[in-house]
Write a protein that holds these residues in place. Structure first.
Motif, PDB file in Angstrom:
ATOM      1  N   GLY A 140      11.035   3.857  -1.106  1.00 21.35           N
ATOM      2  CA  GLY A 140       9.847   4.392  -1.649  1.00 21.35           C
ATOM      3  C   GLY A 140      10.042   5.043  -3.118  1.00 21.35           C
ATOM      4  O   GLY A 140      11.161   5.308  -3.691  1.00 21.35           O
ATOM      5  N   ASN A 147       7.741   7.218  -4.727  1.00 12.98           N
ATOM      6  CA  ASN A 147       6.558   8.016  -4.710  1.00 12.98           C
ATOM      7  C   ASN A 147       6.033   8.448  -5.886  1.00 12.98           C
ATOM      8  O   ASN A 147       7.121   9.235  -6.793  1.00 12.98           O
ATOM      9  CB  ASN A 147       6.925   8.545  -3.567  1.00 12.98           C
ATOM     10  CG  ASN A 147       7.246   7.841  -2.643  1.00 12.98           C
ATOM     11  OD1 ASN A 147       7.028   6.835  -1.811  1.00 12.98           O
ATOM     12  ND2 ASN A 147       8.426   8.138  -2.145  1.00 12.98           N
ATOM     13  N   THR A 193      10.073   9.487   1.333  1.00 10.24           N
ATOM     14  CA  THR A 193       8.907  10.110   0.593  1.00 10.24           C
ATOM     15  C   THR A 193       9.014  10.921  -0.276  1.00 10.24           C
ATOM     16  O   THR A 193       8.296  11.670  -0.852  1.00 10.24           O
ATOM     17  CB  THR A 193       8.136  10.815   1.897  1.00 10.24           C
ATOM     18  OG1 THR A 193       8.865  11.552   2.585  1.00 10.24           O
ATOM     19  CG2 THR A 193       7.819   9.775   2.826  1.00 10.24           C
ATOM     20  N   THR A 234       9.341  12.950  -3.697  1.00  5.77           N
ATOM     21  CA  THR A 234       8.614  12.608  -5.021  1.00  5.77           C
ATOM     22  C   THR A 234       9.334  12.414  -6.205  1.00  5.77           C
ATOM     23  O   THR A 234      10.422  13.158  -6.454  1.00  5.77           O
ATOM     24  CB  THR A 234       7.772  13.795  -5.562  1.00  5.77           C
ATOM     25  OG1 THR A 234       7.084  14.089  -4.186  1.00  5.77           O
ATOM     26  CG2 THR A 234       6.925  13.717  -6.598  1.00  5.77           C
ATOM     27  N   SER A 272       4.682   6.428  -0.222  1.00  5.05           N
ATOM     28  CA  SER A 272       3.596   7.538  -0.058  1.00  5.05           C
ATOM     29  C   SER A 272       3.169   7.825  -1.513  1.00  5.05           C
ATOM     30  O   SER A 272       3.951   7.556  -2.647  1.00  5.05           O
ATOM     31  CB  SER A 272       4.420   8.722   0.374  1.00  5.05           C
ATOM     32  OG  SER A 272       3.617   9.401   0.458  1.00  5.05           O
ATOM     33  N   SER A 273       2.161   8.335  -1.785  1.00  3.65           N
ATOM     34  CA  SER A 273       1.271   8.594  -3.048  1.00  3.65           C
ATOM     35  C   SER A 273       0.355   9.912  -2.891  1.00  3.65           C
ATOM     36  O   SER A 273       0.214  10.270  -1.720  1.00  3.65           O
ATOM     37  CB  SER A 273       0.674   7.521  -3.368  1.00  3.65           C
ATOM     38  OG  SER A 273      -0.446   7.152  -2.653  1.00  3.65           O
ATOM     39  N   SER A 304      -4.738   3.967  -5.179  1.00  5.39           N
ATOM     40  CA  SER A 304      -3.214   3.949  -4.622  1.00  5.39           C
ATOM     41  C   SER A 304      -3.083   2.529  -3.478  1.00  5.39           C
ATOM     42  O   SER A 304      -4.036   2.200  -2.876  1.00  5.39           O
ATOM     43  CB  SER A 304      -2.922   5.154  -3.739  1.00  5.39           C
ATOM     44  OG  SER A 304      -1.860   4.958  -3.135  1.00  5.39           O
ATOM     45  N   CYS A 308      -0.496   2.083  -1.891  1.00  4.81           N
ATOM     46  CA  CYS A 308       0.601   2.642  -0.931  1.00  4.81           C
ATOM     47  C   CYS A 308       0.154   2.801   0.386  1.00  4.81           C
ATOM     48  O   CYS A 308      -0.996   2.867   0.722  1.00  4.81           O
ATOM     49  CB  CYS A 308       1.271   4.102  -1.267  1.00  4.81           C
ATOM     50  SG  CYS A 308       1.950   4.107  -2.975  1.00  4.81           S
ATOM     51  N   THR A 341       3.632  14.243  -1.308  1.00  2.00           N
ATOM     52  CA  THR A 341       4.274  12.897  -0.889  1.00  2.00           C
ATOM     53  C   THR A 341       4.915  12.903   0.436  1.00  2.00           C
ATOM     54  O   THR A 341       5.049  11.970   1.208  1.00  2.00           O
ATOM     55  CB  THR A 341       4.994  12.046  -1.919  1.00  2.00           C
ATOM     56  OG1 THR A 341       5.961  12.742  -2.271  1.00  2.00           O
ATOM     57  CG2 THR A 341       4.073  11.653  -3.042  1.00  2.00           C
ATOM     58  N   GLY A 369       4.678   1.571   4.585  1.00  2.00           N
ATOM     59  CA  GLY A 369       4.196   1.354   3.266  1.00  2.00           C
ATOM     60  C   GLY A 369       4.005  -0.197   3.066  1.00  2.00           C
ATOM     61  O   GLY A 369       4.328  -1.090   3.834  1.00  2.00           O
TER      62      GLY A 369
END
Length: 502
Positions: free
Chosen positions: A262, A264, A294, A296, A418-419, A438, A440, A449, A460
């Protein structure tokens, strides 16, 4: 430590499903706590002979387990959830001690296991098929779902117990049996969970081969991915690893669920609740010391509020408590090992080399254990290092002017897990959640996220792998669909009106 005794962890532990008469493993893995580098215990590495015996016993157990009515399988999962409640505190401490996430997160991971058990119990009564109207008279059409057989689960160190449960509990109510290979960096968590589950199986006079454990490095994982006796492999890990799994499993026409990297991002709009966005950003960026899939990694901020967001983050980062994850006052524990610390240092050097600027943190702390200061860096989204996922607490700050630019920056990486976007502007929010927004598998408004609930399907797109686990209709991945037609008449009409008399 008392919690190790409670969980049945000894100085030397079998790494292959407990309670079996396997030949003793000559090779072992030592588990070290990242809190201070001390050795906790050793775990036996599964031999090829042991592995084949585990598969054979899983096949035998499948004949029993798959014939139980699904609600009865759900009852066993309910009891597993209850047993996890009894062991929540010691198991949460083991997750913290062996992996390094703070104790609240360790407890949260076990709670996630309990939650997925509860979810799976309900799902055991909702393995629905459909009925269809046949074009032929006196015919009935319907579809039903059957278990696959053995489900192989390969999990990562950062969630050493929860991700197994997402797969295992749902797959179990569907009628499958499991073989689990956890990370060699957190083998004791696998041993502890296996012991807990084995208690429930024994209390119900069920074969232990329903839930199985194997331990080792890449070689053991390769045995699983190459094994035609295992129709489904669910693997969590790096993109590189996932590509190898997909190639191997796909080469034998097996099925795979891949939960990979990810990268993110959170977009912070000028219309955002800034303090709310800051809280979510900090939790996502430094929680689990940046070692979540996930986590950030990129913060894409509207230029009019950029300085405000930057200054607020700097003031918070200066006061983040870093230290022993079992201390309730700690917010950031250690990284998993020295290799992870070195990887972070290399990434920070690469940021500067490509023209970015590290504006706070990044340096290792001069004490026992693998502690670092979370870092913030000002970068451009196209930097090679930003395009990669560095499994470390590095937060990249990126400016944007227009919403279209923000979404382009957001989607401008190969990963798609994730977003999130923080905005009080309804039009911006709906744009972000639309097909043009997005790209994602997970997209949030005004939450971060990290912290997905088990009720939704988790996974994802792009190089994240495309798999889905946990809630919603993710259960279908662990079953095979069968279309059935029942002729209850006394003639044999053919579909499409074909006339074929003999």
């Amino acid at each position: 430590m008392e919690f190790l005794k409670t969980l049945g962890i000894e100085g030397i532990n079998p790494g292959t499903s407990t309670g079996r008469k396997h030949h003793e493993s000559k090779e072992t893995i030592s588990s070290f706590t990242p809190t201070n580098g001390d050795k906790i215990a050793t775990v036996g590495v599964t031999t090829r002979e042991q592995y084949d015996q585990v598969v054979e016993e899983a096949q035998k157990a499948y004949k029993v387990w798959s014939q139980m009515p699904a609600p009865q399988r759900g009852e066993i999962v309910r009891q597993i959830g209850q047993k996890l409640r009894e062991y929540k505190e010691p198991l949460g401490k083991l997750v913290t001690y062996e992996m390094g996430k703070i104790y609240q997160e360790g407890l949260g991971e076990v709670q996630e296991m309990i939650d997925i058990c509860d979810f799976a119990v309900g799902q055991s009564r909702m393995l629905y098929g459909k009925t269809m109207h046949s074009e032929r008279p006196q015919h009935r059409m319907y579809e039903q779902w059957h278990p696959l057989g053995i489900v192989g689960i390969i999990s990562a160190f950062n969630f050493p117990v929860a991700v197994w449960s997402w797969n295992a509990m749902i797959a179990a109510v569907c009628g499958n049996v499991m073989i689990w290979k956890g990370s060699e960096k957190t083998p004791l968590c696998g041993v502890a969970v296996q012991k807990i589950v084995a208690k429930v199986l024994k209390e119900n006079n069920l074969p232990e081969g329903i839930f199985n454990l194997v331990t080792g490095d890449r070689e053991v994982g390769e045995w699983m991915t190459e094994d035609e006796r295992i129709p489904l492999i669910s693997a969590t890990g790096s993109i590189r690893m996932g590509k190898e799994v997909a190639k191997t499993v796909g080469g034998r026409l097996g099925k795979s669920i891949l939960e990979l990297g990810g990268n993110n991002a959170i977009i912070i709009s000028e219309d955002a609740d800034i303090e709310m966005a800051i809280r979510a950003t900090v939790f996502g960026a430094v929680g689990t010391c940046g070692q979540r899939c996930t986590s950030t990694r990129r913060l894409i901020v509207q230029e009019s509020v950029y300085d405000q967001v930057k200054d607020r983050l700097l003031s918070i980062y200066e006061n983040i408590s870093i230290g022993d994850p079992l201390d309730e006052n700690t917010l950031v524990g250690p990284m998993i090992d020295q290799g992870a610390v070195d990887q972070m240092q290399n990434a920070l050097k690469e940021i500067e080399k490509e023209g970015g600027k590290v504006i706070t943190g990044g340096e290792p702390l001069d004490e026992d254990g693998f502690y670092v200061k979370p870092a913030i860096a000002e970068v451009e989204n196209h930097y090679d290092i930003v395009q990669e996922e560095t499994f470390a607490p590095i937060l990249y700050l990126i400016k944007y002017k227009t919403l279209d630019e923000a979404i382009e920056l957001h989607n401008g990486v190969k990963q798609g897990l994730s977003s999130a976007m923080f905005t009080l502007n309804m039009r911006e929010a709906e744009n972000f959640l639309s097909a043009r927004g997005s790209d994602c598998g997970i997209a949030n408004i005004n939450i971060g996220t990290s912290g997905a609930e088990i009720g939704g399907a988790f996974g994802g797109e792009k190089e994240t792998g495309g798999g889905r686990e946990s809630g919603s209709d993710a259960w279908k991945a662990y079953m095979r669909r069968q279309t059935n037609t029942m002729n209850w008449g006394d003639s044999l009409p053919l579909a499409q009106g074909i006339d074929f008399d003999v």
